[in-house]
Design a protein around this motif. Structure first.
Motif, PDB file in Angstrom:
ATOM      1  N   LEU A  22      -5.411   5.707  -3.052  1.00  0.00           N
ATOM      2  CA  LEU A  22      -5.735   6.914  -2.288  1.00  0.00           C
ATOM      3  C   LEU A  22      -5.223   8.140  -3.024  1.00  0.00           C
ATOM      4  CD1 LEU A  22      -7.085   6.661   0.485  1.00  0.00           C
ATOM      5  CD2 LEU A  22      -4.902   7.185   1.525  1.00  0.00           C
TER       6      LEU A  22
ATOM      7  N   PHE B 271      -1.636  12.423   7.990  1.00  0.00           N
ATOM      8  CA  PHE B 271      -1.264  13.420   6.987  1.00  0.00           C
ATOM      9  C   PHE B 271      -2.285  14.546   7.010  1.00  0.00           C
ATOM     10  CE2 PHE B 271      -4.457  12.285   3.769  1.00  0.00           C
ATOM     11  CZ  PHE B 271      -4.810  10.999   4.167  1.00  0.00           C
TER      12      PHE B 271
ATOM     13  N   LEU C 285      -2.607  -0.138   8.233  1.00  0.00           N
ATOM     14  CA  LEU C 285      -1.252   0.411   8.116  1.00  0.00           C
ATOM     15  C   LEU C 285      -0.774   0.892   9.480  1.00  0.00           C
ATOM     16  CD1 LEU C 285       0.093   0.640   5.360  1.00  0.00           C
ATOM     17  CD2 LEU C 285      -0.397   3.068   5.382  1.00  0.00           C
TER      18      LEU C 285
ATOM     19  N   VAL D  12      -0.753  10.673  -1.271  1.00  0.00           N
ATOM     20  CA  VAL D  12      -0.621  11.003   0.143  1.00  0.00           C
ATOM     21  C   VAL D  12       0.800  10.639   0.573  1.00  0.00           C
ATOM     22  CG1 VAL D  12      -1.330  10.290   2.463  1.00  0.00           C
ATOM     23  CG2 VAL D  12      -3.059  10.669   0.671  1.00  0.00           C
ATOM     24  N   ARG D  13       1.495  11.585   1.189  1.00  0.00           N
ATOM     25  CA  ARG D  13       2.873  11.354   1.616  1.00  0.00           C
ATOM     26  C   ARG D  13       2.996  11.457   3.131  1.00  0.00           C
ATOM     27  NH1 ARG D  13       2.829  14.537  -2.712  1.00  0.00           N
ATOM     28  NH2 ARG D  13       4.224  14.170  -4.468  1.00  0.00           N
TER      29      ARG D  13
ATOM     30  N   GLU E 239       2.208  -3.232   7.171  1.00  0.00           N
ATOM     31  CA  GLU E 239       0.936  -3.337   6.455  1.00  0.00           C
ATOM     32  C   GLU E 239       0.432  -4.763   6.649  1.00  0.00           C
ATOM     33  OE1 GLU E 239       0.989  -2.632   2.219  1.00  0.00           O
ATOM     34  OE2 GLU E 239      -0.995  -3.520   1.984  1.00  0.00           O
TER      35      GLU E 239
ATOM     36  N   LEU F   7       0.830  -1.209   0.000  1.00  0.00           N
ATOM     37  CA  LEU F   7       0.000   0.000   0.000  1.00  0.00           C
ATOM     38  C   LEU F   7       0.866   1.262   0.000  1.00  0.00           C
ATOM     39  CD1 LEU F   7      -3.066   0.529   0.151  1.00  0.00           C
ATOM     40  CD2 LEU F   7      -2.873   0.548   2.632  1.00  0.00           C
ATOM     41  N   ALA F   8       2.054   1.180   0.603  1.00  0.00           N
ATOM     42  CA  ALA F   8       2.946   2.341   0.659  1.00  0.00           C
ATOM     43  C   ALA F   8       4.314   1.968   0.096  1.00  0.00           C
ATOM     44  CB  ALA F   8       3.077   2.834   2.099  1.00  0.00           C
ATOM     45  N   GLU F   9       4.960   2.946  -0.507  1.00  0.00           N
ATOM     46  CA  GLU F   9       6.303   2.755  -1.066  1.00  0.00           C
ATOM     47  C   GLU F   9       7.138   3.995  -0.773  1.00  0.00           C
ATOM     48  OE1 GLU F   9       6.869   1.701  -5.077  1.00  0.00           O
ATOM     49  OE2 GLU F   9       5.072   0.466  -5.229  1.00  0.00           O
TER      50      GLU F   9
ATOM     51  N   PHE G 221       6.982  -3.470   4.722  1.00  0.00           N
ATOM     52  CA  PHE G 221       6.056  -3.516   3.591  1.00  0.00           C
ATOM     53  C   PHE G 221       6.531  -4.566   2.599  1.00  0.00           C
ATOM     54  CE2 PHE G 221       5.447   0.641   5.381  1.00  0.00           C
ATOM     55  CZ  PHE G 221       4.078   0.828   5.297  1.00  0.00           C
TER      56      PHE G 221
ATOM     57  N   LEU H 257      13.318  -1.514  -3.916  1.00  0.00           N
ATOM     58  CA  LEU H 257      13.216  -1.919  -2.518  1.00  0.00           C
ATOM     59  C   LEU H 257      12.008  -1.267  -1.868  1.00  0.00           C
ATOM     60  CD1 LEU H 257      16.840  -1.864  -1.082  1.00  0.00           C
ATOM     61  CD2 LEU H 257      15.327  -3.826  -1.358  1.00  0.00           C
ATOM     62  N   LEU H 258      11.374  -1.985  -1.023  1.00  0.00           N
ATOM     63  CA  LEU H 258      10.236  -1.430  -0.298  1.00  0.00           C
ATOM     64  C   LEU H 258      10.679  -1.031   1.105  1.00  0.00           C
ATOM     65  CD1 LEU H 258       7.439  -3.919  -1.376  1.00  0.00           C
ATOM     66  CD2 LEU H 258       7.664  -1.527  -2.053  1.00  0.00           C
ATOM     67  N   PRO H 259       9.955  -0.096   1.721  1.00  0.00           N
ATOM     68  CA  PRO H 259      10.288   0.266   3.099  1.00  0.00           C
ATOM     69  C   PRO H 259      10.141  -0.948   4.012  1.00  0.00           C
ATOM     70  CG  PRO H 259       8.644   1.762   2.151  1.00  0.00           C
ATOM     71  CD  PRO H 259       8.818   0.652   1.180  1.00  0.00           C
TER      72      PRO H 259
ATOM     73  N   ILE I  16       1.432   6.718  -0.190  1.00  0.00           N
ATOM     74  CA  ILE I  16       0.380   5.721  -0.385  1.00  0.00           C
ATOM     75  C   ILE I  16       0.071   5.688  -1.881  1.00  0.00           C
ATOM     76  CG2 ILE I  16      -1.957   5.010   0.246  1.00  0.00           C
ATOM     77  CD1 ILE I  16      -0.344   5.258   2.721  1.00  0.00           C
TER      78      ILE I  16
ATOM     79  N   LEU J 131     -10.531   3.937   4.137  1.00  0.00           N
ATOM     80  CA  LEU J 131      -9.128   3.696   4.495  1.00  0.00           C
ATOM     81  C   LEU J 131      -8.587   4.817   5.386  1.00  0.00           C
ATOM     82  CD1 LEU J 131      -7.016   1.536   3.739  1.00  0.00           C
ATOM     83  CD2 LEU J 131      -6.383   2.937   1.775  1.00  0.00           C
TER      84      LEU J 131
ATOM     85  N   LEU K  19       7.473   8.362   2.455  1.00  0.00           N
ATOM     86  CA  LEU K  19       6.722   7.288   1.812  1.00  0.00           C
ATOM     87  C   LEU K  19       5.455   7.881   1.187  1.00  0.00           C
ATOM     88  CD1 LEU K  19       6.881   4.368   4.440  1.00  0.00           C
ATOM     89  CD2 LEU K  19       8.646   5.208   2.871  1.00  0.00           C
TER      90      LEU K  19
END
Lengths: 367, 367
Positions: free
Chosen positions: A108, B65, B108, A63-64, B120, A43-45, B9, B4-6, A76, B43, A74
């Protein structure tokens, strides 16, 4: 009121949430039968990586937040297609081509688009990565139609477009000042004959080219003096051939809106009774980390528009099971396909539990 | 590496993503048959409203956010149960009780918990709102077991706990300094006999009370001199009665971790071959906007742990359809249940497309 949700967000309640889940199952189930296996991207990167794979307009709307673990920003996901491209290019980079993937999940957006006030959307679709041939595009369009039919959507129609049409002509038989290409595309999209004539009179016939598929295709063939569009027109014809009689077909070759990142083919999907488009797709390019480009084709569907039109509705026959009923009897009714709702206290009634039937003397009686 | 993902995640790839989706369908399908209809909460919500309904520890871990539209802080949900409570209390506040709802979706967390490194998670479950009677709790535990069985999970065991046990005793037959309740609960949870004795020697028998259900229940009944636990013990016995022979049962009356917001009943679900618990639930209270409290009982399952243990795996028989095959033949094979993978260019092979079968002379031949 703490119960109010922010603008653009909403809860799906019964029976809409179940109808939405069933639509997703039907769509991805049909795609699975064509070899499209599911991927569920995170869902997030990292914002940097995600933004690099999105159209800039979409990236701005993500959305950050700052990740306390990595101390990096990151995002969404505002779109899943770009994530599927990332997966195909990285973890599935070694997989023989074409790679067929399906997906479904929430996206999102910080700001709503002009077209839809929603900021949370359920996106679902399929991507075929490694090919954007006519055969690949025909498969994708066919799977989209079959998936919608499996979900109970009827009277489907598809509107084709040629997203790179103006670029191809401008760099070929009908040269114009490169700085004018964007403006010309816009005016063609708006069917603004005067505006088109002001920039390049030779493009005027395109203003009238849209309409039912065969007639529009013929007009476009007649216009294509230089042959620069031949492969595209032949491809379109072949794709349409496989759909004739099954879905309505139109061609609007200069429609551009929302197809900014598509290459030679784009399409929008409509269904009678549903306002606006219910999906779209086309051919595009994914970029690997070493800069290599790879062709792809896919489609996305907008579940909420389809469910809002009453499609995918569920059967709400519910059988009330009075207090003291043998649990084995209720289990037998479930095994026979019933939804059972058990009374849990003396005052409970079938009406309160929205039941349509009552279990009495071992039988389901309609109320 | 932008791929790479955080930390915390991950992407679910084939076949894990399909297995996860099928697990969700099986679980929510079984619940649907018991009258639990699905709700899909938004969400993101206003942070203020969401935080008010969450344990403070969970609220702190929500991703936040600033919303450019409302100029207020929004939070991505770290948990769905609290959202289901909100829906039951507001938009479904007029609905006769009990309300039965199911849900499944991503949550999340800004920080991973000590127990799991994931940030997640896919959370799914059922909530029954308006009752926390023995009958209601028995139904919820039964639906959880049936849903897991429907998903192919075997050798299920359930560990019951009494989350408010120490509070009940401390305010009744075994009074201690209220400031000591938390410390005593912690030491009982840790089975720290020395620590318990230091605070209140009368509680020492509870350190030994955990174990297989019947024996532990007998020890707890013997301990319950004052009768303060009678209704809880009778309730537990009735719930267990409906599960005997079907699932393994244990009782750990002072287990507290993760049950901070449960009232008289809590339970953890385990399955052989799966490390750690695969779900948990219990009775709790939801608060309406006018301050009124309402009883509820529910369970949540952790899909990823179940799928990681190899449960819910999918059949990957894939039939390769050579170039030039009549599309009607491939369609007939799909209608017969096959997954077909069409060759789209001359060089494509069954091996490259991970196919197990080849369509030749109208038949599926194993490769």
């Amino acid at each position: 009121m703490t119960s109010l949700l922010p603008q653009g967000f909403r809860d799906r309640l019964p029976p809409v949430a179940d109808a939405t889940a069933r639509l997703e199952q039907a769509v991805l189930g049909a795609a699975f039968q064509h070899g499209y296996e599911r991927a569920d991207p995170a869902l997030a990167e990292f914002e940097q990586g995600l933004a690099g794979r999105l159209k800039s307009a979409t990236a701005q709307d993500a959305v950050r937040f700052v990740d306390p673990v990595s101390q990096r920003t990151l995002a969404i996901r505002p779109d899943i297609t770009a994530q599927i491209g990332r997966i195909a290019a990285t973890r599935m980079g070694h997989h023989p081509r074409p790679v067929r993937l399906s997906y479904a999940g929430p996206v999102l957006r910080l700001r709503a688009s002009q077209l839809s006030p929603e900021r949370e959307l359920l996106q679902m679709g399929c991507e075929l990565i490694g090919l954007d041939t006519v055969a690949a595009a025909a498969e994708i369009v066919g799977v989209a139609v079959e998936a919608l039919e499996a979900a109970g959507v009827r009277d489907i129609s598809i509107d084709f477009t040629l997203p790179d049409l103006v670029g191809i002509l401008a760099n070929g038989p009908l040269p114009i000042d490169p700085a004018q290409i964007a403006a010309l595309s816009e005016r063609l999209d708006a069917k603004d004959a005067g505006g088109v004539a002001e920039i390049a009179r030779a493009y005027l016939p395109l203003v009238e080219a849209a309409g039912p598929f065969e007639a529009a295709h013929h007009r476009l063939c007649a216009f294509d003096a230089g042959g620069a569009l031949t492969s595209r027109l032949d491809g379109l014809w072949a794709i349409a051939e496989g759909l004739k009689g099954r879905v309505g077909l139109t061609l609007d070759p200069t429609e551009r809106h929302g197809f900014e990142y598509q290459s030679w083919l784009g399409f929008s999907i409509f269904a009678s009774g549903v306002r606006g488009e219910i999906g779209r797709g086309g051919t595009y390019t994914i970029v690997h980390e070493d800069g290599a480009e790879e062709a792809a084709v896919g489609f996305s569907l907008y579940a909420d528009a389809i469910v809002a039109a009453g499609l995918g509705e569920i059967d709400r026959r519910r059988l009330f099971v009075p207090l003291g009923t043998d649990p084995a009897l209720a289990a037998a009714m479930r095994a026979a396909g019933w939804v059972t709702v058990a009374a849990l206290e003396a005052g409970d009634t079938p009406e309160a539990q929205l039941c349509t039937h009552l279990l009495a003397e071992g039988e389901a009686r309609a109320l």
